[in-house]
Design a protein around this motif. Structure first.
Motif, mmCIF file in Angstrom:
data_model
loop_
_atom_site.group_PDB
_atom_site.id
_atom_site.type_symbol
_atom_site.label_atom_id
_atom_site.label_comp_id
_atom_site.label_asym_id
_atom_site.label_seq_id
_atom_site.Cartn_x
_atom_site.Cartn_y
_atom_site.Cartn_z
ATOM 1 N N ARG A 311 0.833 -1.210 0.000
ATOM 2 C CA ARG A 311 0.000 0.000 0.000
ATOM 3 C C ARG A 311 0.864 1.255 0.000
ATOM 4 O O ARG A 311 1.887 1.339 0.690
ATOM 5 N N ILE A 312 0.433 2.249 -0.753
ATOM 6 C CA ILE A 312 1.001 3.597 -0.703
ATOM 7 C C ILE A 312 0.027 4.473 0.063
ATOM 8 O O ILE A 312 -1.161 4.536 -0.276
ATOM 9 N N ASN A 313 0.508 5.141 1.094
ATOM 10 C CA ASN A 313 -0.330 6.032 1.899
ATOM 11 C C ASN A 313 -0.216 7.456 1.371
ATOM 12 O O ASN A 313 0.886 8.016 1.305
ATOM 13 N N LEU A 314 -1.347 8.034 1.001
ATOM 14 C CA LEU A 314 -1.378 9.345 0.363
ATOM 15 C C LEU A 314 -2.066 10.372 1.262
ATOM 16 O O LEU A 314 -2.827 10.001 2.169
ATOM 17 N N PRO A 315 -1.827 11.655 1.029
ATOM 18 C CA PRO A 315 -2.485 12.695 1.825
ATOM 19 C C PRO A 315 -4.007 12.571 1.765
ATOM 20 O O PRO A 315 -4.576 12.101 0.778
ATOM 21 N N GLY A 316 -4.650 12.991 2.849
ATOM 22 C CA GLY A 316 -6.106 12.975 2.891
ATOM 23 C C GLY A 316 -6.708 11.602 3.089
ATOM 24 O O GLY A 316 -7.907 11.406 2.826
ATOM 25 N N GLY A 317 -5.905 10.626 3.531
ATOM 26 C CA GLY A 317 -6.434 9.293 3.768
ATOM 27 C C GLY A 317 -6.576 8.428 2.536
ATOM 28 O O GLY A 317 -7.082 7.303 2.621
ATOM 29 N N ARG A 318 -6.129 8.918 1.392
ATOM 30 C CA ARG A 318 -6.198 8.130 0.167
ATOM 31 C C ARG A 318 -5.053 7.122 0.131
ATOM 32 O O ARG A 318 -4.093 7.211 0.890
ATOM 33 N N SER A 319 -5.167 6.161 -0.785
ATOM 34 C CA SER A 319 -4.090 5.186 -0.944
ATOM 35 C C SER A 319 -3.951 4.803 -2.402
ATOM 36 O O SER A 319 -4.856 5.015 -3.217
ATOM 37 N N SER A 320 -2.794 4.256 -2.728
ATOM 38 C CA SER A 320 -2.508 3.697 -4.041
ATOM 39 C C SER A 320 -1.772 2.386 -3.796
ATOM 40 O O SER A 320 -1.708 1.909 -2.652
ATOM 41 N N GLU A 348 5.107 8.256 -1.679
ATOM 42 C CA GLU A 348 4.611 8.893 -0.454
ATOM 43 C C GLU A 348 5.316 10.211 -0.188
ATOM 44 O O GLU A 348 4.675 11.221 0.156
ATOM 45 N N GLN A 349 6.636 10.235 -0.354
ATOM 46 C CA GLN A 349 7.383 11.457 -0.054
ATOM 47 C C GLN A 349 7.150 12.544 -1.100
ATOM 48 O O GLN A 349 6.999 13.727 -0.758
ATOM 49 N N PHE A 350 7.130 12.173 -2.374
ATOM 50 C CA PHE A 350 6.826 13.166 -3.407
ATOM 51 C C PHE A 350 5.418 13.734 -3.195
ATOM 52 O O PHE A 350 5.182 14.933 -3.417
ATOM 53 N N SER A 351 4.490 12.883 -2.792
ATOM 54 C CA SER A 351 3.119 13.346 -2.546
ATOM 55 C C SER A 351 3.073 14.294 -1.359
ATOM 56 O O SER A 351 2.344 15.294 -1.374
ATOM 57 N N ARG A 352 3.839 13.983 -0.328
ATOM 58 C CA ARG A 352 3.866 14.839 0.862
ATOM 59 C C ARG A 352 4.525 16.179 0.567
ATOM 60 O O ARG A 352 4.023 17.234 0.975
ATOM 61 N N ARG A 353 5.627 16.149 -0.150
ATOM 62 C CA ARG A 353 6.384 17.380 -0.380
ATOM 63 C C ARG A 353 5.762 18.278 -1.440
ATOM 64 O O ARG A 353 5.792 19.512 -1.308
ATOM 65 N N PHE A 355 2.907 17.232 -4.418
ATOM 66 C CA PHE A 355 1.532 17.146 -4.938
ATOM 67 C C PHE A 355 1.089 15.693 -4.809
ATOM 68 O O PHE A 355 1.867 14.781 -5.125
ATOM 69 N N PRO A 356 -0.148 15.437 -4.367
ATOM 70 C CA PRO A 356 -0.582 14.047 -4.153
ATOM 71 C C PRO A 356 -0.614 13.233 -5.446
ATOM 72 O O PRO A 356 -1.091 13.699 -6.484
ATOM 73 N N TYR A 357 -0.116 12.018 -5.359
ATOM 74 C CA TYR A 357 -0.136 11.088 -6.493
ATOM 75 C C TYR A 357 -1.589 10.772 -6.850
ATOM 76 O O TYR A 357 -2.392 10.426 -5.980
ATOM 77 N N PRO A 358 -1.971 10.845 -8.132
ATOM 78 C CA PRO A 358 -3.386 10.759 -8.481
ATOM 79 C C PRO A 358 -3.884 9.401 -8.957
ATOM 80 O O PRO A 358 -5.093 9.244 -9.165
ATOM 81 N N GLY A 398 9.424 9.377 -10.181
ATOM 82 C CA GLY A 398 9.320 10.826 -10.002
ATOM 83 C C GLY A 398 8.824 11.538 -11.245
ATOM 84 O O GLY A 398 8.239 12.629 -11.164
ATOM 85 N N HIS A 399 9.043 10.916 -12.410
ATOM 86 C CA HIS A 399 8.512 11.498 -13.645
ATOM 87 C C HIS A 399 6.987 11.515 -13.654
ATOM 88 O O HIS A 399 6.384 12.181 -14.505
ATOM 89 N N SER A 400 6.351 10.785 -12.735
ATOM 90 C CA SER A 400 4.892 10.905 -12.618
ATOM 91 C C SER A 400 4.489 12.352 -12.364
ATOM 92 O O SER A 400 3.417 12.783 -12.782
ATOM 93 N N TRP A 401 5.355 13.104 -11.678
ATOM 94 C CA TRP A 401 5.064 14.518 -11.427
ATOM 95 C C TRP A 401 5.484 15.385 -12.612
ATOM 96 O O TRP A 401 4.752 16.296 -13.004
ATOM 97 N N PHE A 402 6.652 15.111 -13.163
ATOM 98 C CA PHE A 402 7.161 15.879 -14.314
ATOM 99 C C PHE A 402 7.655 14.891 -15.359
ATOM 100 O O PHE A 402 8.672 14.235 -15.136
ATOM 101 N N PRO A 403 6.971 14.677 -16.459
ATOM 102 C CA PRO A 403 5.938 15.518 -17.066
ATOM 103 C C PRO A 403 4.554 14.864 -17.109
ATOM 104 O O PRO A 403 3.728 15.250 -17.940
ATOM 105 N N MET A 404 4.297 13.837 -16.253
ATOM 106 C CA MET A 404 3.028 13.123 -16.376
ATOM 107 C C MET A 404 1.863 13.873 -15.731
ATOM 108 O O MET A 404 0.759 13.881 -16.260
ATOM 109 N N ILE A 405 2.111 14.504 -14.564
ATOM 110 C CA ILE A 405 1.087 15.350 -13.943
ATOM 111 C C ILE A 405 1.192 16.764 -14.496
ATOM 112 O O ILE A 405 0.222 17.315 -15.014
ATOM 113 N N VAL A 406 2.364 17.377 -14.375
ATOM 114 C CA VAL A 406 2.600 18.692 -14.988
ATOM 115 C C VAL A 406 3.087 18.420 -16.407
ATOM 116 O O VAL A 406 4.206 17.955 -16.606
#
Length: 646
Positions: A311-320, A348-353, A355-358, A398-406
């Motif tokens: 399990r991945i624990n995400l902000p707001g009680g969500r998980s992946s 988890e850390q990228f989401s915390r620092r 933007f939450p993983y979607p 980490g590329h999930s954030w750049f350029p997959m999310i942004v």
């Protein structure tokens, strides 16, 4: 990367404050689509591409290798204000054709070639029926003519394409098939015709694919992959038909993993090849995946995979769900046995620092296409182990954030996705398991393992090094990592740690990510967002570090008695770039004091003076005493006072 003797022998350019601090032309007008604060404007629009795809792998192929056959229906939504008379589609498999532009751009013979995409049909829906569409293929692009104008502001059209291609071998690079010890692994990416981007900057962006990655529209994907029944398939997004493709025991273990912070084995290395680990023997099975709000999907298939998850624990009680697929030879805690642990922590850390993983899963694949990223799934090496596996796994996911999310345009601005991602890697290496693999040293950030601000100096000194703001396709391999990854990442580290400070940087950076999530920002948007969000005119930094390859050389030029008493310490700029810097002053009584000199200390003159009141005897002064700046000549950073000073 060492600077040449000739370069070192050239006279140093003089510092010119008017040149460094002049207004910086960002090359992009502010309008209703892109605001002056660097965020999407009130009328920002973005087109959309939704896909339904059916594909299958034929391992026996056509005599030239295994073949992937597919068909797709693309629902294209024109949210622009323009009426469109055609659609443009990216055909990236055509890179592997013998006469492709990419083959010539690489400057050397291709290791392997294929026929690229073979288009079996191209159709447009008209009056509820699909009819053959006139289309023209040019290298890795295809123009599809529409029977009538597609109006803007939300009008839709559906296109159906059928195709097949020979799957490239290991020479495929970003996607490939190759053999593990017990059998083949198929890493499938760039596997379906994909819509080109139509945006407010260029209209259709139709750069040919020269192997410099991608620029894609967002949408929802519903895709089906048919393979031999003894294979496992890992795909971007959520597996929606578990009951059809997994055994009851595997479904039980997968449900356990969804609630476990410890890694759970879904199929162990010992179960590879065991008929009981597949729901049936013989024939084929179709794996059905779904992924929402993504710019792409990829998958991997093999009968030699072990599989684990947590399990991945995400902000707001969500998980992946973090998952890893790897062959038996990659097992063990010193190798891929910790892959899921690495993926879980990074997300988890990228989401915390930042933007939450979607997305519902983050998957690491050990296979032939190494070091490559797609939304929710990454391809790494079968032989990766230890800190190398950690660094590459964290970097690729980490590329999930750049350029997959942004949604950066990697084909033009690779420095944004690679540099931004390498930047966030720095902090993930510090975060993981109390710094088990810190600091980051993997050939991308501080390539030789030393202080990054020293590692960058030969790059800045080499007149052949391109500036960061070069078009990605023009950056030769010699400079791709040093500039696109390392210098770009170090620029953000310096901006955060030395220029703005974490509080101002983090707030502005997080806002930029959140506002541009699933959208298409350009370099100017980033520059404006950081200036507006952090409250700082950074023209001098964008010009010196990004638009040019300028060097920094701050020096303590003089310690002398000041007129009227006290001591004057003169700090000068001996090269074209300046930065905020700490000046450490030592006194005869053994005490010392740090003074912070802002960049504007040199906005009018090549030198600035610090005055120490009478009564304190200065013995020494040093600029950048903690070695935090990329100063090319540290020999002039410190000076001892003469007996007359004080």
């Amino acid at each position: 990367m060492a600077a040449s003797a000739t370069a070192n022998a050239q006279p140093r350019p003089a510092y010119d404050p008017a040149a460094l601090f002049a207004p910086f032309d960002m090359g992009q007008a502010v309008n209703q689509y892109r605001s002056s604060n660097g965020l999407p404007g009130p009328a920002y629009w973005q087109n959309r591409a939704d896909y339904e795809i059916h594909a299958s792998i034929d391992e026996h192929g056509n005599g030239h290798g295994p073949v992937l056959t597919g068909s797709e229906i693309v629902t294209y939504t024109n949210n622009s204000p323009d009426a469109l008379d055609s659609l443009w589609v990216q055909l990236d498999q055509n890179l592997y054709r013998e006469n492709s532009r990419g083959a010539f751009a690489n400057g050397r013979p291709q290791q392997g070639t294929s026929e690229g995409y073979v288009l079996d049909s191209v159709e447009i829906e008209q009056d509820g029926h699909f009819v053959a569409a006139n289309h023209v293929v040019t290298d890795t692009r295809m123009r599809v003519d529409l029977p009538a104008l597609l109006a803007g502001h939300g009008q839709k059209v559906r296109m159906r394409i059928a195709w097949h291609f020979t799957i490239p071998g290991e020479w495929g690079g970003r996607m490939a098939w190759g053999n593990a010890q017990a059998g083949p692994i198929y890493d499938l990416a760039q596997w379906y015709p994909r819509m080109a981007v139509y945006d407010d900057i260029r209209g259709w962006d139709t750069l040919p694919y020269l192997a410099q990655e991608f620029y894609l529209e967002y949408g929802d994907f519903d895709y089906f992959v048919t393979v031999p029944a003894d294979m496992l398939v890992a795909g971007s997004g959520e597996l929606v038909n578990e009951a059809e493709v997994l055994t009851a025991e595997q479904r039980r273990r997968l449900e356990q993993a969804r609630h476990s912070d410890a890694t759970v084995m879904i199929r162990s290395p010992q179960e590879i090849g065991d008929p009981a680990s597949r729901p049936r023997q013989g024939g084929q099975l179709t794996w059905h995946f779904r992924m929402q709000n993504t710019r792409d999907v990829a998958f991997s298939a093999s009968r030699v995979f072990a599989w684990d998850a947590a399990r991945i624990n995400l902000p707001g009680g969500r998980s992946s769900l973090a998952m890893s697929f790897y062959p038996a030879e990659s097992q063990g805690n010193d190798r891929w046995g910790r892959s899921t642990e690495y993926m879980k922590d990074a997300v988890e850390q990228f989401s915390r620092r930042w933007f939450p993983y979607p997305w519902p899963a983050a998957i690491n694949i050990a296979g032939p296409a190494t070091g490559m990223e797609y939304p929710g799934i990454v391809f790494d090496g079968i032989d990766d182990a230890g800190k190398t596996l950690f660094w590459i796994s964290a970097h690729e996911i980490g590329h999930s954030w750049f350029p997959m999310i942004v949604g950066f345009d990697e084909r033009r601005h690779a420095w944004m996705d690679e540099g931004f991602n390498t930047f966030i890697d720095v902090y993930e290496s510090d975060d993981f398991n109390h710094g088990e693999y810190a600091p980051k040293r993997d050939g991308e950030y501080a390539p030789h393992g030393g202080n990054p601000v020293d590692e960058i100096l030969p790059i800045l000194a080499d007149p052949s090094a391109p500036p960061i703001l070069s078009r990605a396709d023009t950056v030769i391999e010699r400079w791709r990592h040093p500039v696109t990854y390392f210098k770009s990442a170090l620029g953000l580290v310096l901006l955060r740690e030395e220029i703005l400070g974490p509080d101002r940087f983090d707030r502005a950076f997080r806002r930029f990510i959140a506002e541009w999530a699933f959208k298409h920002p350009k370099p100017a948007d980033f520059f404006r967002a950081m200036e507006s969000g952090a409250g700082e005119d950074l023209s001098w930094w964008w010009r010196g570090w990004y638009a040019n390859n300028w060097q920094l050389d701050l020096a303590v030029d003089r310690i002398a008695p000041a007129e009227g008493g006290g001591t004057e310490i003169v700090v000068a700029s001996h090269d074209r770039l300046v930065m905020p810097a700490t000046l450490r002053v030592s006194f005869a009584d053994g005490s010392r004091r740090d003074y912070r000199l802002p960049a504007e200390s040199w906005i009018r003159n090549v030198s600035t003076s610090l005055f120490i009141p009478a009564g304190q005897t200065v013995t020494r002064a040093e600029i950048d005493p903690d070695h935090r700046l990329p100063d090319r000549d540290r020999a002039n950073n410190a000076r001892t006072a003469s007996a007359a000073a004080g």
